[in-house]
Design an enzyme around this catalytic site. Structure first.
Site, PDB file in Angstrom:
ATOM      1  N   HIS A  38       0.660  -1.225   0.130  1.00  0.00           N
ATOM      2  CA  HIS A  38      -0.015   0.189   0.117  1.00  0.00           C
ATOM      3  C   HIS A  38       0.951   1.281   0.254  1.00  0.00           C
ATOM      4  CE1 HIS A  38      -2.903  -2.772   2.214  1.00  0.00           C
ATOM      5  NE2 HIS A  38      -3.448  -2.309   1.359  1.00  0.00           N
ATOM      6  N   GLN A  62     -18.261  -5.773  -1.000  1.00  0.00           N
ATOM      7  CA  GLN A  62     -17.511  -6.433  -1.552  1.00  0.00           C
ATOM      8  C   GLN A  62     -17.306  -7.776  -1.229  1.00  0.00           C
ATOM      9  OE1 GLN A  62     -14.422  -3.451  -1.880  1.00  0.00           O
ATOM     10  NE2 GLN A  62     -12.932  -5.016  -1.731  1.00  0.00           N
ATOM     11  N   GLY A 148      -3.083  -1.729  -7.380  1.00  0.00           N
ATOM     12  CA  GLY A 148      -1.946  -2.575  -7.361  1.00  0.00           C
ATOM     13  C   GLY A 148      -2.235  -3.887  -8.293  1.00  0.00           C
ATOM     14  N   GLN A 149      -1.158  -3.992  -9.031  1.00  0.00           N
ATOM     15  CA  GLN A 149      -1.347  -5.345 -10.121  1.00  0.00           C
ATOM     16  C   GLN A 149      -1.610  -6.888  -9.271  1.00  0.00           C
ATOM     17  OE1 GLN A 149       1.992  -6.499 -12.712  1.00  0.00           O
ATOM     18  NE2 GLN A 149       1.366  -8.487 -12.063  1.00  0.00           N
ATOM     19  N   LYS A 150      -1.579  -6.680  -7.802  1.00  0.00           N
ATOM     20  CA  LYS A 150      -1.714  -7.890  -7.242  1.00  0.00           C
ATOM     21  C   LYS A 150      -3.196  -8.178  -7.257  1.00  0.00           C
ATOM     22  CE  LYS A 150      -2.321  -9.071  -2.544  1.00  0.00           C
ATOM     23  NZ  LYS A 150      -3.549  -9.518  -2.724  1.00  0.00           N
ATOM     24  N   GLN A 154      -9.118  -6.825 -10.625  1.00  0.00           N
ATOM     25  CA  GLN A 154      -9.753  -5.715 -10.092  1.00  0.00           C
ATOM     26  C   GLN A 154      -9.459  -4.449 -10.900  1.00  0.00           C
ATOM     27  OE1 GLN A 154     -10.351  -4.558  -5.746  1.00  0.00           O
ATOM     28  NE2 GLN A 154      -8.325  -3.305  -6.164  1.00  0.00           N
ATOM     29  N   SER A 187      -2.839  -7.775   3.323  1.00  0.00           N
ATOM     30  CA  SER A 187      -3.271  -7.510   4.546  1.00  0.00           C
ATOM     31  C   SER A 187      -3.637  -8.630   5.194  1.00  0.00           C
ATOM     32  CB  SER A 187      -4.448  -6.586   4.685  1.00  0.00           C
ATOM     33  OG  SER A 187      -4.101  -5.620   3.903  1.00  0.00           O
TER      34      SER A 187
HETATM   35  P1  AMP Z   1      -6.733  -3.438  -0.440  1.00  0.00           P
HETATM   36  O1  AMP Z   1      -6.325  -2.706   0.801  1.00  0.00           O
HETATM   37  O2  AMP Z   1      -6.498  -4.806  -0.147  1.00  0.00           O
HETATM   38  O3  AMP Z   1      -7.785  -3.113  -0.922  1.00  0.00           O
HETATM   39  O4  AMP Z   1      -5.756  -2.854  -1.322  1.00  0.00           O
HETATM   40  C1  AMP Z   1      -5.684  -1.578  -1.666  1.00  0.00           C
HETATM   41  C2  AMP Z   1      -4.814  -1.217  -3.005  1.00  0.00           C
HETATM   42  O5  AMP Z   1      -3.406  -1.611  -2.676  1.00  0.00           O
HETATM   43  C3  AMP Z   1      -5.220  -2.083  -3.980  1.00  0.00           C
HETATM   44  O6  AMP Z   1      -5.236  -1.598  -5.210  1.00  0.00           O
HETATM   45  C4  AMP Z   1      -4.386  -3.352  -4.175  1.00  0.00           C
HETATM   46  O7  AMP Z   1      -4.076  -3.915  -5.437  1.00  0.00           O
HETATM   47  C5  AMP Z   1      -2.984  -2.644  -3.814  1.00  0.00           C
HETATM   48  N1  AMP Z   1      -2.008  -3.632  -3.107  1.00  0.00           N
HETATM   49  C6  AMP Z   1      -2.416  -4.794  -2.059  1.00  0.00           C
HETATM   50  N2  AMP Z   1      -1.383  -5.318  -2.053  1.00  0.00           N
HETATM   51  C7  AMP Z   1      -0.234  -4.889  -2.788  1.00  0.00           C
HETATM   52  C8  AMP Z   1       1.102  -5.593  -3.078  1.00  0.00           C
HETATM   53  N3  AMP Z   1       1.495  -6.587  -2.278  1.00  0.00           N
HETATM   54  N4  AMP Z   1       1.713  -4.425  -4.000  1.00  0.00           N
HETATM   55  C9  AMP Z   1       1.214  -3.780  -4.535  1.00  0.00           C
HETATM   56  N5  AMP Z   1      -0.001  -3.181  -4.412  1.00  0.00           N
HETATM   57  C10 AMP Z   1      -0.796  -3.739  -3.522  1.00  0.00           C
END
Ligand code: AMP
Length: 286
Positions: A38, A62, A148-150, A154, A187
């Site tokens: 993040h 979601q 994030g590409q992860k 999405q 997370s």
């Molecule tokens: P989330 O809190 O999981 O909804 O993630 C918020 C944003 O952070 C989203 O765009 C995710 O794709 C990105 N994100 C989560 N984990 C990673 C990671 N390991 N590397 C890069 N971006 C991430």
């Protein structure tokens, strides 16, 4: 760092910054329990914009599994300290009632993208994602928004959302941040024991092994073989799917061509925690 809890206050603060002070706005939506992945998005936004807003909101619409929603980690004090430390300007921290003052009626459907990969196993997930991202983009009115590409599917779906609804925002997709053993930061990793982390780290090795073999062989059969060997050798990991898809459309590939951009996507359970990852690569057969 300004902390804002009301939607109205956020849009008026952003309007002042954007239209009165002529500042460029970068926006990073998150669900909190922040990690380096993040923070990399936030740092990129800080380097490219004059004002960076981060939202922290665990979006109930979601989650198709209510238990997953209940167990989602909450580390808000640490999150705020991390954001302050790296120089974030604004944090939007709404309550569920603030984001959903009424029971939402609208459902969104993304055609074939709503039938494959994550959508196949998490029905309704992307409708909830699109709903909250739309609302947040309306409120934060950013010039650039960072993802994030992860969460590859999405990213593809939000790109459609932005194009089809004409949101005046540029979407920036950032590389996946990993730990020193290649595990994609998430997370949800916070819910794993030490032993679970060791298991989870095998997922990235599996992806790398499949890519190596895909590049060597011309057949997709190799993917099934490796998956079944992996399942036998790793009974503590339950693979939900392992799919080779076109990196742009995410459609499954039956036959792939040299130099085609492919994505290998995985979802798996470790200690009951659902983890996802993907690697994008160019098919490069000898
Ligand atoms: P989330 O809190 O999981 O909804 O993630 C918020 C944003 O952070 C989203 O765009 C995710 O794709 C990105 N994100 C989560 N984990 C990673 C990671 N390991 N590397 C890069 N971006 C991430």
């Amino acid at each position: 760092m300004r902390i804002i809890k009301s939607a109205k206050e956020l849009s008026s603060a952003i309007a002042t910054e954007k239209y009165l002070n002529n500042r460029t706005i970068g926006f990073v939506p998150t669900m909190g329990a922040l990690h380096q992945g993040h923070l990399a998005l936030v740092q990129k936004s800080i380097s490219e914009n004059e004002l960076t807003v981060v939202s922290i909101f665990v979006n109930p619409t979601q989650f198709n599994d209510p238990e997953d929603f209940k167990k989602y980690p909450n580390t808000i004090d640490e999150d705020l300290a991390l954001l302050l430390e790296i120089g974030c300007d604004m944090v939007f921290l709404p309550s569920v009632g603030e984001m959903y003052p009424q029971q939402p009626l609208i459902k969104m459907n993304f055609g074939y993208l709503d039938t494959i990969l994550e959508a196949e196993f998490r029905p309704g997930h992307f409708s909830g994602v699109a709903q909250i991202v739309s609302k947040l983009l309306h409120l934060a009115m950013p010039h650039k928004a960072y993802f994030g590409q992860k969460d590859l599917q999405q990213c593809v779906i939000i790109q459609y959302l932005i194009q089809e609804f004409g949101f005046p925002v540029e979407m920036i997709i950032c590389d996946t941040c990993r730990d020193e053993f290649g595990l994609a930061l998430s997370s949800r990793n916070k819910r794993l024991s030490e032993a679970g982390l060791l298991e989870a780290r095998k997922l990235n090795q599996l992806l790398a092994q499949v890519i190596l073999e895909v590049n060597k062989n011309k057949s997709l059969q190799v993917l099934e073989e490796i998956q079944s060997q992996f399942a036998q050798a790793n009974p503590l990991i339950e693979i939900e799917y392992l799919r080779l898809v076109d990196a742009q459309t995410l459609k499954p590939v039956a036959h792939y061509q040299n130099q085609q951009k492919l994505a290998l996507c995985i979802a798996a359970f470790v200690e009951g925690v659902r983890l996802i990852d993907n690697l994008i690569f160019e098919c490069n057969q000898a």
